[in-house]
Design an enzyme around this catalytic site. Structure first.
Site, PDB file in Angstrom:
ATOM      1  N   ILE A  19       6.706 -14.887   6.581  1.00 57.31           N
ATOM      2  CA  ILE A  19       8.160 -14.971   6.760  1.00 57.31           C
ATOM      3  C   ILE A  19       8.638 -13.930   7.773  1.00 57.31           C
ATOM      4  O   ILE A  19       9.485 -14.215   8.634  1.00 57.31           O
ATOM      5  CB  ILE A  19       8.869 -14.765   5.396  1.00 57.31           C
ATOM      6  N   ASP A  38       5.003  -2.576   9.961  1.00 59.44           N
ATOM      7  CA  ASP A  38       4.062  -3.225   9.045  1.00 59.44           C
ATOM      8  C   ASP A  38       2.878  -2.285   8.797  1.00 59.44           C
ATOM      9  O   ASP A  38       2.560  -1.441   9.635  1.00 59.44           O
ATOM     10  CB  ASP A  38       3.562  -4.545   9.664  1.00 59.44           C
ATOM     11  N   ASP A  54       3.561   2.343   6.156  1.00 60.72           N
ATOM     12  CA  ASP A  54       3.575   1.840   4.781  1.00 60.72           C
ATOM     13  C   ASP A  54       4.974   2.135   4.246  1.00 60.72           C
ATOM     14  O   ASP A  54       5.426   3.291   4.307  1.00 60.72           O
ATOM     15  CB  ASP A  54       2.506   2.593   3.975  1.00 60.72           C
ATOM     16  N   VAL A  55       5.659   1.125   3.738  1.00 57.28           N
ATOM     17  CA  VAL A  55       7.032   1.365   3.261  1.00 57.28           C
ATOM     18  C   VAL A  55       7.069   2.294   2.044  1.00 57.28           C
ATOM     19  O   VAL A  55       8.147   2.710   1.616  1.00 57.28           O
ATOM     20  CB  VAL A  55       7.805   0.053   2.967  1.00 57.28           C
ATOM     21  N   ASN A  81      11.740  -7.033   4.512  1.00 56.17           N
ATOM     22  CA  ASN A  81      10.962  -8.197   4.091  1.00 56.17           C
ATOM     23  C   ASN A  81       9.590  -7.840   3.509  1.00 56.17           C
ATOM     24  O   ASN A  81       9.012  -8.660   2.795  1.00 56.17           O
ATOM     25  CB  ASN A  81      10.806  -9.118   5.319  1.00 56.17           C
ATOM     26  N   TYR A 146       6.468  -9.193 -10.787  1.00 55.81           N
ATOM     27  CA  TYR A 146       7.050  -9.626  -9.510  1.00 55.81           C
ATOM     28  C   TYR A 146       8.532  -9.977  -9.699  1.00 55.81           C
ATOM     29  O   TYR A 146       9.385  -9.586  -8.887  1.00 55.81           O
ATOM     30  CB  TYR A 146       6.262 -10.829  -8.970  1.00 55.81           C
ATOM     31  N   LYS A 150      11.973  -8.413  -7.938  1.00 62.05           N
ATOM     32  CA  LYS A 150      12.923  -9.188  -7.131  1.00 62.05           C
ATOM     33  C   LYS A 150      14.311  -9.232  -7.795  1.00 62.05           C
ATOM     34  O   LYS A 150      15.327  -9.314  -7.089  1.00 62.05           O
ATOM     35  CB  LYS A 150      12.379 -10.593  -6.877  1.00 62.05           C
ATOM     36  N   THR A 178       8.767 -21.351  -3.033  1.00 66.18           N
ATOM     37  CA  THR A 178       7.379 -21.091  -2.625  1.00 66.18           C
ATOM     38  C   THR A 178       7.220 -21.480  -1.163  1.00 66.18           C
ATOM     39  O   THR A 178       7.483 -22.624  -0.776  1.00 66.18           O
ATOM     40  CB  THR A 178       6.393 -21.878  -3.498  1.00 66.18           C
ATOM     41  N   VAL A 179       6.807 -20.506  -0.355  1.00 64.58           N
ATOM     42  CA  VAL A 179       6.772 -20.669   1.096  1.00 64.58           C
ATOM     43  C   VAL A 179       5.317 -20.715   1.567  1.00 64.58           C
ATOM     44  O   VAL A 179       4.480 -19.944   1.089  1.00 64.58           O
ATOM     45  CB  VAL A 179       7.501 -19.489   1.791  1.00 64.58           C
TER      46      VAL A 179
END
Ligand code: NAD
Length: 252
Positions: A19, A38, A54-55, A81, A146, A150, A178-179
């Site tokens: 995405i 990223d 790394d976030v 994202n 998860y 979210k 679901t992508v």
């Protein structure tokens, strides 16, 4: 040709795959100068600019955000994202995994946003878009950790939208179903029968198929654009109707 994002700058976390990569490409095609942040930015090719971080690492995030702002000449659009998944019920994931997933999916947004806020405040068209999920609004089996992450992203989106609206910064999220991304490819590869698992995931969405990364990118690009200037504090579902529709079984 002038396009709606001409003159704007964008930073996309997790922008080297799925995405995030589709979003970085689309924002660039629509005229924005785009950088990706990223863990492994190698999948993002020019004209996308690449920053490795790394976030979960506050120092690395601050350095990458500053580097991106300097390379782009500011940050008007921040797409939070980067995210990781987890499967299992509330019994199944060890504490370390809870800490790790919440650190990436929730605190990752906190770190990148607070580092980017000085640049967003300087923008005449500031927009933050968080990648949330259908898992925030519907109970899905085997997704306790998860979904909790979210759900937090959804609430954080609303709180951030309230805090920053008077600074001219809009904050919204997209809620994909679901992508079809490398992430879901990895999940399918791990299934006993990948074709059956893909069919089951597609059938769960009223449209009967997986969402494409490009479809989610298009929703993010709308929320990034001045065209959505009156839209803040919303969750835009891109889920094949999964959140809102209740269909009868198909007629034979
Ligand atoms: P993906 O695995 O294809 O891409 C995720 C990217 O994030 C990768 O490039 C990865 O290197 C990067 N990343 C992961 N952890 C990071 C970290 N700690 N720091 C920096 N970068 C990191 O996944 P995707 O399917 O494109 O998912 C992107 C986002 O969309 C995630 O937030 C995910 O929760 C959300 N989402 C995905 C789906 C789906 O079905 N694929 C559905 C709803 C929401």
């Amino acid at each position: 040709m002038t396009t709606d994002l001409d003159g704007l700058t964008a930073l996309v976390t997790g922008g080297a795959s799925g995405i995030g990569l589709a979003t970085a490409h689309l924002l660039s095609e629509r005229g924005a100068q785009v950088a990706v942040l990223d863990l492994d930015p190698s999948g993002a090719l020019p004209p996308l600019r690449r920053f490795n971080a790394d976030v979960c690492d506050d120092r690395a995030v601050r350095a990458a955000v500053q580097g991106a702002a300097e390379a782009l000449g500011g940050i008007d659009i921040l797409v939070n994202n980067a995210g990781i998944g987890a499967t299992g019920t509330v019994e199944d994931n060890p504490d370390e995994q809870w800490h790790r997933v919440l650190d990436v999916n929730v605190l990752g947004i906190v770190r990148t946003t607070r580092a980017a806020l000085p640049y967003l405040r300087d923008s005449a068209s500031a927009s933050v878009i968080n990648t949330c999920s259908i898992a925030a609004t519907a109970g899905l089996p085997q997704r306790a950790l998860y979904s909790a992450s979210k759900g937090a992203v959804l609430s954080l989106t609303l709180a951030m939208a309230a805090d920053h609206v008077r600074e001219g910064i809009r904050v919204n999220c997209v809620n994909p179903g679901t992508v079809d991304t490398p992430w879901v490819g990895r999940l399918l590869d791990a299934a006993a029968d990948p074709a059956a698992e893909r069919a089951a995931l597609g059938a769960r969405q009223p449209t009967g198929r997986l969402v494409t990364a490009q479809e989610v990118a298009a929703a993010i690009a709308y929320l990034a654009s001045p065209a959505s200037g009156s839209v803040t504090g919303t969750a835009l579902a891109v889920d094949g109707g999964m959140a809102g529709l209740r269909l009868r079984p198909a007629e034979r």
